[in-house]
Design an enzyme around this catalytic site. Sequence first.
Site, PDB file in Angstrom:
ATOM      1  N   ASP A 218      49.177  27.214  13.852  1.00 21.34           N
ATOM      2  CA  ASP A 218      48.260  27.196  12.703  1.00 21.34           C
ATOM      3  C   ASP A 218      49.024  27.382  11.401  1.00 21.34           C
ATOM      4  O   ASP A 218      48.485  27.870  10.412  1.00 21.34           O
ATOM      5  CB  ASP A 218      47.204  28.299  12.859  1.00 21.34           C
TER       6      ASP A 218
ATOM      7  N   LYS B  91      51.646  22.159   8.840  1.00 16.83           N
ATOM      8  CA  LYS B  91      51.297  21.127   9.836  1.00 16.83           C
ATOM      9  C   LYS B  91      52.502  20.265  10.209  1.00 16.83           C
ATOM     10  O   LYS B  91      52.618  19.826  11.344  1.00 16.83           O
ATOM     11  CB  LYS B  91      50.144  20.274   9.315  1.00 16.83           C
TER      12      LYS B  91
ATOM     13  N   ASP C  24      45.635  24.081  15.763  1.00 12.33           N
ATOM     14  CA  ASP C  24      44.533  23.971  14.815  1.00 12.33           C
ATOM     15  C   ASP C  24      44.783  22.781  13.883  1.00 12.33           C
ATOM     16  O   ASP C  24      45.925  22.342  13.708  1.00 12.33           O
ATOM     17  CB  ASP C  24      44.404  25.253  13.978  1.00 12.33           C
ATOM     18  N   ASN C  25      43.714  22.238  13.281  1.00  8.61           N
ATOM     19  CA  ASN C  25      43.812  21.265  12.190  1.00  8.61           C
ATOM     20  C   ASN C  25      44.422  19.917  12.573  1.00  8.61           C
ATOM     21  O   ASN C  25      45.067  19.267  11.742  1.00  8.61           O
ATOM     22  CB  ASN C  25      44.617  21.839  11.019  1.00  8.61           C
TER      23      ASN C  25
ATOM     24  N   GLU D  88      36.794  24.823   9.039  1.00  9.91           N
ATOM     25  CA  GLU D  88      36.202  26.136   8.772  1.00  9.91           C
ATOM     26  C   GLU D  88      35.273  26.117   7.542  1.00  9.91           C
ATOM     27  O   GLU D  88      35.616  25.613   6.496  1.00  9.91           O
ATOM     28  CB  GLU D  88      37.296  27.203   8.574  1.00  9.91           C
TER      29      GLU D  88
END
Length: 214
Positions: free
Chosen positions: A141, A144, A169-170, A199
């Site tokens: 997380d 990236k 994540d993401n 989120e």
Amino acid sequence: TRTSKPKRILAYVEKHAVPGDAESVVNAIDAYCSRVEWAMNVGSDKGKILDRVVSETDPDTVLELGTYCGYSTVRIGRLLRPEARLVTIEMNPDNAKIAKQIIALAGLNSKIEMLVGSSSDLIPQLKKKLDMKTLDLVFLDHWKIFYLPDTRCLEETGLLHKGTVLLADNVVCPGTPEYLKYIRNSSRYRSEYFPSRLEYLQVEDGLEKSVFLG
Ligand SMILES: O=C(NCCCCCn1ccnc1)c1cc(-c2ccc(F)cc2)cc(O)c1O
Ligand SMILES: [Mg+2]
């Protein structure tokens, strides 16, 4: 400016959470970031998927890359057995300071160790520094563009075992194209995408769960 977003989040948690009650810390951060100001916590929708993966994996050792305010650190830590250990790496010392206070307020100090610095520098040291045999779960997380190089580093330092779970994540927003391309095409992983929402917003995002096959 005197305060920062992480400091405002900490102040809200100190006011509204119950010390030692990790669940109330998670709920306080979600209440603040959904009502007052957005922040890049994994949040409650993706958080429920994270909870399920953590519970199913029931890990002894967890590595989190990207602590920020400690929201997911607390979310994961609250589900771990007392003898389990979570190491979380944060690059930004100011955020790390806030996260430490939020983790302490949740009563999770005994299970969680925070390292401040660059993941690419710290991952090779994990093996010896923390007598980390191998990792059962990795939550990615952080930056990236670091997901792929850090995953390669985890492979090369022998920190992954057959069955280690990587949860990223993401993978849609902001997106991790190189990581996804590698992990979905590698015969060394079995990957599954969990669609969700970014989120606190109605934007598409999701988590990629990849099991290392050895
Ligand atoms: O950048 C993110 N996280 C990394 C933060 C820095 C990590 C530093 N570090 C720690 C250890 N090694 C390096 C992130 C961003 C967004 C987002 C989504 C939409 C948007 F419009 C703006 C932002 C949503 C997230 O859920 C995120 O996680
Ligand atoms: Mg994130």
